[in-house]
Design a protein around this motif. Structure first.
Motif, PDB file in Angstrom:
ATOM      1  N   GLY C  14     -29.207   7.293 -11.570  1.00 41.26           N
ATOM      2  CA  GLY C  14     -28.424   7.125 -12.791  1.00 41.26           C
ATOM      3  C   GLY C  14     -28.824   5.789 -13.421  1.00 41.26           C
ATOM      4  O   GLY C  14     -29.997   5.516 -13.640  1.00 41.26           O
ATOM      5  N   LYS C  15     -27.817   4.938 -13.659  1.00 45.16           N
ATOM      6  CA  LYS C  15     -28.126   3.626 -14.232  1.00 45.16           C
ATOM      7  C   LYS C  15     -28.282   2.569 -13.152  1.00 45.16           C
ATOM      8  O   LYS C  15     -28.622   1.426 -13.425  1.00 45.16           O
ATOM      9  CB  LYS C  15     -27.007   3.226 -15.199  1.00 45.16           C
ATOM     10  N   LYS C  16     -27.958   2.952 -11.895  1.00 37.78           N
ATOM     11  CA  LYS C  16     -27.937   1.953 -10.835  1.00 37.78           C
ATOM     12  C   LYS C  16     -29.340   1.750 -10.260  1.00 37.78           C
ATOM     13  O   LYS C  16     -29.923   2.683  -9.709  1.00 37.78           O
ATOM     14  CB  LYS C  16     -26.995   2.423  -9.734  1.00 37.78           C
ATOM     15  N   PRO C  17     -29.893   0.542 -10.386  1.00 40.34           N
ATOM     16  CA  PRO C  17     -31.225   0.328  -9.831  1.00 40.34           C
ATOM     17  C   PRO C  17     -31.180   0.266  -8.308  1.00 40.34           C
ATOM     18  O   PRO C  17     -30.303  -0.377  -7.729  1.00 40.34           O
ATOM     19  CB  PRO C  17     -31.644  -1.020 -10.432  1.00 40.34           C
ATOM     20  N   ILE C  18     -32.116   0.991  -7.671  1.00 39.29           N
ATOM     21  CA  ILE C  18     -32.185   1.005  -6.214  1.00 39.29           C
ATOM     22  C   ILE C  18     -33.340   0.112  -5.763  1.00 39.29           C
ATOM     23  O   ILE C  18     -33.230  -0.642  -4.807  1.00 39.29           O
ATOM     24  CB  ILE C  18     -32.422   2.444  -5.693  1.00 39.29           C
ATOM     25  N   LEU C  19     -34.450   0.207  -6.477  1.00 38.90           N
ATOM     26  CA  LEU C  19     -35.607  -0.639  -6.174  1.00 38.90           C
ATOM     27  C   LEU C  19     -36.041  -1.338  -7.454  1.00 38.90           C
ATOM     28  O   LEU C  19     -36.079  -0.724  -8.519  1.00 38.90           O
ATOM     29  CB  LEU C  19     -36.771   0.220  -5.655  1.00 38.90           C
ATOM     30  N   ARG C  20     -36.340  -2.632  -7.319  1.00 36.70           N
ATOM     31  CA  ARG C  20     -36.793  -3.365  -8.496  1.00 36.70           C
ATOM     32  C   ARG C  20     -38.094  -4.093  -8.202  1.00 36.70           C
ATOM     33  O   ARG C  20     -38.124  -4.998  -7.358  1.00 36.70           O
ATOM     34  CB  ARG C  20     -35.715  -4.371  -8.923  1.00 36.70           C
ATOM     35  N   ASN C  21     -39.156  -3.654  -8.849  1.00 39.55           N
ATOM     36  CA  ASN C  21     -40.459  -4.318  -8.742  1.00 39.55           C
ATOM     37  C   ASN C  21     -40.870  -4.616  -7.315  1.00 39.55           C
ATOM     38  O   ASN C  21     -41.237  -5.749  -6.991  1.00 39.55           O
ATOM     39  CB  ASN C  21     -40.458  -5.617  -9.543  1.00 39.55           C
ATOM     40  N   VAL C  22     -40.796  -3.623  -6.466  1.00 41.44           N
ATOM     41  CA  VAL C  22     -41.183  -3.841  -5.073  1.00 41.44           C
ATOM     42  C   VAL C  22     -42.703  -3.765  -4.968  1.00 41.44           C
ATOM     43  O   VAL C  22     -43.323  -2.824  -5.467  1.00 41.44           O
ATOM     44  CB  VAL C  22     -40.541  -2.781  -4.158  1.00 41.44           C
ATOM     45  N   SER C  23     -43.287  -4.775  -4.364  1.00 45.77           N
ATOM     46  CA  SER C  23     -44.726  -4.761  -4.126  1.00 45.77           C
ATOM     47  C   SER C  23     -44.979  -5.158  -2.691  1.00 45.77           C
ATOM     48  O   SER C  23     -44.410  -6.136  -2.202  1.00 45.77           O
ATOM     49  CB  SER C  23     -45.446  -5.747  -5.042  1.00 45.77           C
ATOM     50  N   LEU C  24     -45.783  -4.376  -1.997  1.00 40.70           N
ATOM     51  CA  LEU C  24     -46.173  -4.770  -0.648  1.00 40.70           C
ATOM     52  C   LEU C  24     -47.393  -3.970  -0.253  1.00 40.70           C
ATOM     53  O   LEU C  24     -47.761  -3.001  -0.924  1.00 40.70           O
ATOM     54  CB  LEU C  24     -45.036  -4.561   0.353  1.00 40.70           C
ATOM     55  N   SER C  25     -48.053  -4.393   0.807  1.00 43.30           N
ATOM     56  CA  SER C  25     -49.226  -3.639   1.237  1.00 43.30           C
ATOM     57  C   SER C  25     -49.322  -3.619   2.749  1.00 43.30           C
ATOM     58  O   SER C  25     -48.781  -4.493   3.441  1.00 43.30           O
ATOM     59  CB  SER C  25     -50.490  -4.240   0.629  1.00 43.30           C
ATOM     60  N   VAL C  26     -49.970  -2.574   3.249  1.00 48.82           N
ATOM     61  CA  VAL C  26     -50.183  -2.427   4.683  1.00 48.82           C
ATOM     62  C   VAL C  26     -51.674  -2.176   4.880  1.00 48.82           C
ATOM     63  O   VAL C  26     -52.238  -1.286   4.224  1.00 48.82           O
ATOM     64  CB  VAL C  26     -49.392  -1.232   5.254  1.00 48.82           C
ATOM     65  N   GLN C 224     -33.549  -7.585  -0.427  1.00 49.28           N
ATOM     66  CA  GLN C 224     -32.125  -7.698  -0.737  1.00 49.28           C
ATOM     67  C   GLN C 224     -31.906  -7.024  -2.073  1.00 49.28           C
ATOM     68  O   GLN C 224     -32.654  -7.275  -3.029  1.00 49.28           O
ATOM     69  CB  GLN C 224     -31.720  -9.176  -0.822  1.00 49.28           C
ATOM     70  N   LYS C 225     -30.913  -6.165  -2.153  1.00 47.78           N
ATOM     71  CA  LYS C 225     -30.551  -5.479  -3.405  1.00 47.78           C
ATOM     72  C   LYS C 225     -31.760  -4.909  -4.132  1.00 47.78           C
ATOM     73  O   LYS C 225     -31.924  -5.107  -5.328  1.00 47.78           O
ATOM     74  CB  LYS C 225     -29.789  -6.424  -4.326  1.00 47.78           C
ATOM     75  N   GLY C 226     -32.633  -4.232  -3.395  1.00 49.58           N
ATOM     76  CA  GLY C 226     -33.743  -3.545  -4.032  1.00 49.58           C
ATOM     77  C   GLY C 226     -34.943  -4.403  -4.368  1.00 49.58           C
ATOM     78  O   GLY C 226     -35.883  -3.936  -5.000  1.00 49.58           O
ATOM     79  N   GLN C 227     -34.908  -5.667  -3.965  1.00 50.70           N
ATOM     80  CA  GLN C 227     -36.039  -6.541  -4.257  1.00 50.70           C
ATOM     81  C   GLN C 227     -36.593  -7.164  -2.993  1.00 50.70           C
ATOM     82  O   GLN C 227     -35.845  -7.422  -2.048  1.00 50.70           O
ATOM     83  CB  GLN C 227     -35.594  -7.683  -5.185  1.00 50.70           C
ATOM     84  N   VAL C 228     -37.901  -7.427  -3.011  1.00 48.02           N
ATOM     85  CA  VAL C 228     -38.479  -8.206  -1.913  1.00 48.02           C
ATOM     86  C   VAL C 228     -38.238  -9.662  -2.254  1.00 48.02           C
ATOM     87  O   VAL C 228     -38.742 -10.154  -3.264  1.00 48.02           O
ATOM     88  CB  VAL C 228     -39.979  -7.917  -1.767  1.00 48.02           C
ATOM     89  N   VAL C 229     -37.431 -10.368  -1.451  1.00 44.34           N
ATOM     90  CA  VAL C 229     -37.094 -11.739  -1.806  1.00 44.34           C
ATOM     91  C   VAL C 229     -37.964 -12.744  -1.069  1.00 44.34           C
ATOM     92  O   VAL C 229     -38.017 -13.917  -1.428  1.00 44.34           O
ATOM     93  CB  VAL C 229     -35.609 -12.063  -1.551  1.00 44.34           C
ATOM     94  N   GLU C 230     -38.621 -12.289  -0.022  1.00 40.41           N
ATOM     95  CA  GLU C 230     -39.392 -13.244   0.774  1.00 40.41           C
ATOM     96  C   GLU C 230     -40.440 -12.445   1.519  1.00 40.41           C
ATOM     97  O   GLU C 230     -40.160 -11.350   2.014  1.00 40.41           O
ATOM     98  CB  GLU C 230     -38.462 -13.904   1.792  1.00 40.41           C
TER      99      GLU C 230
END
Lengths: 314, 277, 530
Positions: C14-26, C224-230
């Motif tokens: 809906g309007k609720k963001p679950i993931l925001r600009n997540v970037s990572l690699s394996v 945290q809250k859909g973002q990679v913070v660290e």
């Protein structure tokens, strides 16, 4: 597995014993004496006594129960008060209509319900789903004997495709099956509706299980997941309902036989009630209850085939 | 409550059910025509003719009035039968759950299984064979059949509630099984009972119709939908309205109750509610 | 080039963001840990990679696997990738396997789906190999086993066997050990690491527990809250963390509440040679039920003002022991005394003794009757008093205030509170009749680490202000270590070791205690005082 079957068998026997006691005891509390009832108001006391002796009513209750129960074991249901013929013969004759009718109806209901339920579950929320659910909602609400009357009106009276009732006997199996078709459809309709709804919701439940997610993660498509993983697990609640339905079918058959003038167990029982032929009523009820208990036993065994957890550790 | 009225199933179901309940209630004070008398002059009128909205039967009785009075019988029989099921079944289920695994639990559940082996019609046959047919015996037969339905449902739901920590807390507070059952278990199974109650109510109406159809239910002169159908059977080819109309009354009442049940379940069961969002 | 690279992944319901600009690699052969509390979006990231999102959700951004654009791949294309190239292992091993198929069938299915030309017998043979690789040997775990005949850890191995049967390039493990005991957890983690090293597979391991991946992962992302913070390499991340959330998370994980509690010498609770047998379910109606000994000759004492820990894995008998102490169940032998008086006298529980102890359970959601208001909920223990106290309102207000809530909260329903707040209400309920002993049965186990730290602080504070004695029951060694003075270790219904918490943890003497402590996931030692 063997241990499971034995424990089910044990409870089967126990249920039969208790059921027979309950039925026997219920008939025992009947007000008045069957012998005097049968002979009418003006009968002589010694005639009544003679009949009582002949019917075996002069011995203590528990002896009569044992006599009756051991008779049942050997297929001897006793003698009809009214017709003075062995009840087992009367029942055997009628069973050739009632039993095929119940099996016919159960088959029809399963054949309709499975595809309908699966279709609705796989296309949840679609027009098909809404349509199937609407129809089943209606099917559940229609009394089967009324549906039978309407079918007689349309297919027998107006279109003349079927006869409105009666049974030609099994000499010509095709004609016999034709005569049972409208009754079987009438019986099957509400059952099919219930079963389709159960099938749908059981499938939806299993489709949300963790192991379905695991299967999808293995690379199975939605369709493969449904057929290989969800369906067999959904069968467990569906089997329960099929077992329960059998008892409704037996009962429903009694009413439907009335609509179509089929000389089955239902007709026999109503005749017996109006003639106060209690021993016939008692025997037919016992037979119906025996059938239901037996079917539930079969369902229990089917559970164990579907679900390995019930088989116990080998 | 608001959520309920916005549920389409519940709203339609409530409307249908209300129509028939209202008809039954009004029939106590007023019916379009008298249903006890015979008026051969006006027999077998078609619907919408001569001031008879739904026509007349073979005795000239007004079918609308008969259906209204018949609703009384159907609803009363089904209602009391559900009541019997709840009043006996629920305490049995609560007791079985509270003493899970004990001999009492075992006996309660086994006797339930046994009653399930006697479909309501078979019970009715046994009872009528002995005491004769009557509305009261129909109520008893359907009621007895309802007992294991509610007992099983209550036990199943109660068993999962007994696993909750708040039950343990209540036990730590020194409360006994009876008190816990009424204070903590019963209020949390009411929703389920209401849903099942509407379903059993509709099954009760169907069962009553079936029993009176074969003559094991309410006896004349009490009008009942099932007997109206039985009487119409021989005249179905030339007076089909006599068979159609009481049948439709049964279908709509049962449909209404089932839709209400579905609606209630949607609103009460958060699992399904989530699914729908 | 890395095996999997996610950039700018966005997802909303809906309007609720679950993931925001997540970037990572394996990268191939790399173990990447993704850490976050519940609702941080860590699992959703994994579902995006395998495109197994709940119906109706679509992610935007870019996911490249081996150069292939995952978000542009068709469902049929994804089916070919899932299980063969990317595999998944889930949290709940008890429900992750189909109960009606044998383990052999289920492992072989992975092979048959992707290589349909394989014969059934060959697929079963390869399934055997896969099961051998996850250390389920043929003699004890034949292919004909059903899932219900195995333990949780064994089932998780079967799930792993299914996942690695085709030697995928990437394995995603979503909380693979959360539902397992510590010793099993350690075994599964070792197994996963070994498989990664052997096959050169990439592993994305998702967990809420920093310590689980601290010494296993090569690279760690904190969400945290859909973002990679660290994020950063595991060996340096703990020193270089910048984001306040990750700092707080780390601090909470290694939190030790401050306690200063004068301990008396007088014993408060004495448990002597307690035995508890459970009847097993009857196999048939008139047979005598067999029994199972859940608590076997257990003795210990808690002194007034002390905080005693009881640790053990699931099924060791600690819950049964708790119920016996609370007087909820009869014991078959031995005695339990509180302040010298028996908890159970004859057949009746002793009310006078019972009101001196209360309990706080694990599940903050199941602990309250949802139909009652807080004031009714927390006054339930008044039932133990001979008459309802006249100052009911005052006591409700006082209890709520002492756990950090306001007296107005008395008029709310439990669903209006968060998990941590509910646990505070549960503590208020325990406090309201001023007990001497509070039993904390996994009381903080279901809480996220940051909330857990707050509740532990509250408990420490209350024990001082109210003179409380705690029996702290938990499977979580780090929690027990941080809040208890002495500890008991329980296995198979017996106490195998007891002593001062510090000395038991530093120098365990019993073999089982040693295994348990070695298996417990730990943050690097130098961070404990962070």
């Amino acid at each position: 597995m063997l241990r499971y079957i034995l424990s089910r068998l044990q409870s089967l026997v126990l249920s039969l014993i208790v059921a027979s006691i309950v039925i026997f005891a219920t008939v025992e509390v009947v007000p008045g004496d069957p012998a005097s009832f049968m002979l009418g108001m003006n009968a002589q006391a010694d005639t009544i006594a003679a009949l009582r002796e002949q019917l075996g009513l002069d011995v203590p209750v528990w002896q009569r129960y044992l006599h009756w129960a051991t008779g049942l074991l050997g297929g001897d249901f006793g003698t009809s008060y009214t017709y003075r013929t062995p009840i087992s013969e009367m029942i055997a004759e009628r069973l050739w209509i009632s039993l095929p009718l119940a099996i016919y109806a159960l088959t029809l209901s399963t054949l309709i319900a499975f595809p309908a339920g699966i279709l609705a579950a796989t296309r949840r929320g679609s027009a098909t789903d809404v349509g199937v659910m609407g129809l089943t909602q209606l099917g559940v609400a229609i009394p089967n004997f009324w549906f039978a009357m309407l079918m007689v009106l349309v297919f027998a009276i107006n279109l003349r495709w079927f006869s409105a009732g009666g049974f030609p006997g099994w000499d010509n199996p095709l004609l016999a099956i034709k005569a049972l078709t409208l009754p079987a459809i009438a019986l099957a309709l509400p059952q099919a509706s219930i079963l389709a709804r159960v099938m749908r919701s059981a499938l939806l439940d299993t489709l949300s299980e963790d192991y379905v997610r695991t299967a999808r993660a293995k690379g199975l498509t939605r369709r493969q997941t449904l057929w290989r993983h969800a369906l067999r697990n959904a069968l467990i609640p569906v089997l329960t309902i099929i077992g329960l339905q059998f008892s409704f079918l037996m009962a429903g058959a009694i009413i439907i036989e009335n609509v179509f003038f089929l000389p089955g167990l239902g007709r026999l029982v109503f005749q017996a009630i109006s003639q106060r032929d209690l021993i016939v009523v008692e025997s037919v009820v016992m037979l119906l209850v025996f059938a239901v208990i037996l079917v539930n036993f079969a369902v229990d065994i089917a559970y164990a085939i579907v679900d390995p957890r019930l088989r116990g550790t080998r | 409550m608001k959520a309920l009225l916005f549920n389409r199933n519940f709203a339609i179901g409530l409307l249908l059910t209300a129509v028939f309940v209202a008809g039954a209630l009004i029939s106590f004070v007023w019916t379009p025509y008298d249903t006890s008398g015979v008026d051969i002059a006006n027999k077998l009128k078609k619907p919408l003719s001569d001031g008879y909205l739904l026509g007349t039967d073979h005795f000239g009785r007004d079918i609308l009035s008969m259906i209204m009075v018949g609703a009384r019988t159907s609803i009363a029989v089904a209602f009391v039968a559900v009541g019997i099921g709840i009043v006996i079944g629920v305490p049995l289920g609560l007791a079985a759950a509270a003493s899970k695994g004990s001999l009492m639990d075992e006996i309660i559940m086994r006797s339930n299984d046994l009653v399930f082996a006697f479909p309501s019609l078979v019970i009715a046959i046994l009872i009528t064979a002995i005491f004769g047919p009557s509305a009261l015996n129909a109520i008893i037969a359907i009621g007895i059949f309802n007992v294991p339905v509610f007992a099983r449902l209550t036990r199943g739901a109660a068993l999962s509630l007994w696993q909750r920590d708040y039950i343990l807390s209540a036990r730590v507070a020194g409360k006994g099984p009876a008190r816990i059952s009424f204070e903590h278990i019963l209020p949390n199974v009411t929703n389920l009972l209401i849903v099942q109650g509407t379903i059993q109510f509709s099954l009760g109406i169907l069962a009553e119709a079936g029993l009176s159809y074969v003559g094991l239910g309410a006896q004349p002169p009490i009008p009942s939908w099932g007997r109206m159908l039985a009487e119409s059977q021989t005249m179905i080819s030339f007076a089909p309205h006599m068979a159609l109309l009481p049948g439709l009354a049964i279908v709509f009442t049962v449909l209404g109750l089932n839709l209400m049940g579905d609606g209630l379940r949607d609103v009460f069961d958060p699992r399904i509610r989530r699914e729908k969002r | 080039m890395s095996l999997l690279s996610i950039s700018n992944l966005n997802l909303s319901i809906g309007k609720k963001p679950i993931l925001r600009n997540v970037s990572l690699s394996v990268a191939a052969g790399e173990i990447v840990g993704i850490i976050g509390e519940s609702g941080s979006g860590k699992s959703m990231t994994a579902y995006c990679v395998t495109q197994l999102l709940p119906e109706g959700l679509t992610a935007t951004g870019d996911i490249r696997f081996n150069g292939q654009d995952i978000l542009a791949t068709s469902e049929a294309g994804m089916c070919a990738i899932r299980g063969a190239e990317i595999s998944m292992v889930f949290q709940e091993p008890m429900t992750a396997l189909n109960p009606v198929h044998t383990i052999g069938q289920q492992v072989a299915e992975t092979i048959l789906i992707h290589e349909p030309q394989t014969s059934r017998s060959e697929a079963l043979e390869r399934a055997r190999d896969a099961l051998n690789r996850v250390e389920l040997p043929a003699n004890r775990f034949p292919l004909s086993r059903y899932p219900h005949e195995m333990s949780g850890g064994q089932r998780q191995r079967v799930v792993i066997a299914m996942a690695i049967a085709l030697r995928p390039k990437l394995l995603i493990a979503d909380e693979p050990t959360t539902a397992l005991d510590v010793t099993t957890q350690a075994e599964i983690l070792t197994l996963l690491t070994r498989l990664v090293r052997e096959d050169g597979m990439g592993l994305m391991i998702i967990t809420h527990d920093l310590a689980v991946v601290a010494d296993m992962a090569d690279h760690i992302h904190i969400m945290q809250k859909g973002q990679v913070v660290e994020n950063g390499p595991a060996d340096r991340l703990f020193q270089t963390m910048q984001h306040p959330y990750s700092k707080a998370l780390l601090a909470a994980s290694s939190h030790v509440p401050e306690r200063e509690q004068p301990q008396g010498e007088a014993p408060l609770l004495e448990v002597r040679h307690v035995v508890r047998d459970y009847p097993l379910p009857r196999s048939a109606l008139f047979t005598k039920p067999e029994s199972f000994r859940a608590v076997d000759d257990v003795s210990f004492t808690i002194r007034k003002g002390e905080s005693l820990g009881l640790v053990g894995e699931s099924g060791c008998g600690k819950s049964t022991l708790t119920r016996a102490i609370l007087g909820l169940e009869e014991i078959q032998d031995g005695e339990i005394l509180l302040s010298g008086e028996p908890v159970f006298t004859g057949k009746k529980p002793n009310r006078a003794v019972r009101r001196k102890m209360q309990v706080v359970f694990q599940d903050p959601y199941g602990s309250f009757n949802p139909r009652h208001r807080v004031d009714r909920l927390i006054t339930e223990p008044f039932h133990l008093l001979d008459s309802a106290p006249s100052d009911r309102e005052d006591r409700i207000a006082e209890a709520l205030r002492s756990v950090g809530l306001t007296p107005d909260d008395a008029f709310k329903y439990p669903h209006e509170f968060s998990g941590g707040q509910r646990q505070r209400i549960a503590i208020a309920r325990a406090l309201i009749i001023k007990p001497e002993l509070i039993i904390l049965d996994e009381a903080v186990s279901a809480l996220d680490v940051s909330i857990r730290a707050q509740i532990l602080d509250l408990l420490a504070e209350l024990s001082e202000s109210h003179g409380l004695t705690y029996l702290f029951i938990s499977h979580d060694l780090s929690v027990v270590r941080s809040i208890t003075d002495r500890v008991l270790v329980m296995q198979h219904g017996k106490i195998v070791e007891q002593g001062e918490t510090q000395s038991v943890f530093d120098n365990p003497t019993d073999i089982y205690t040693q295994t348990l402590i070695a298996a417990a996931p730990r943050l690097p030692e130098d961070l404990r005082n962070f």
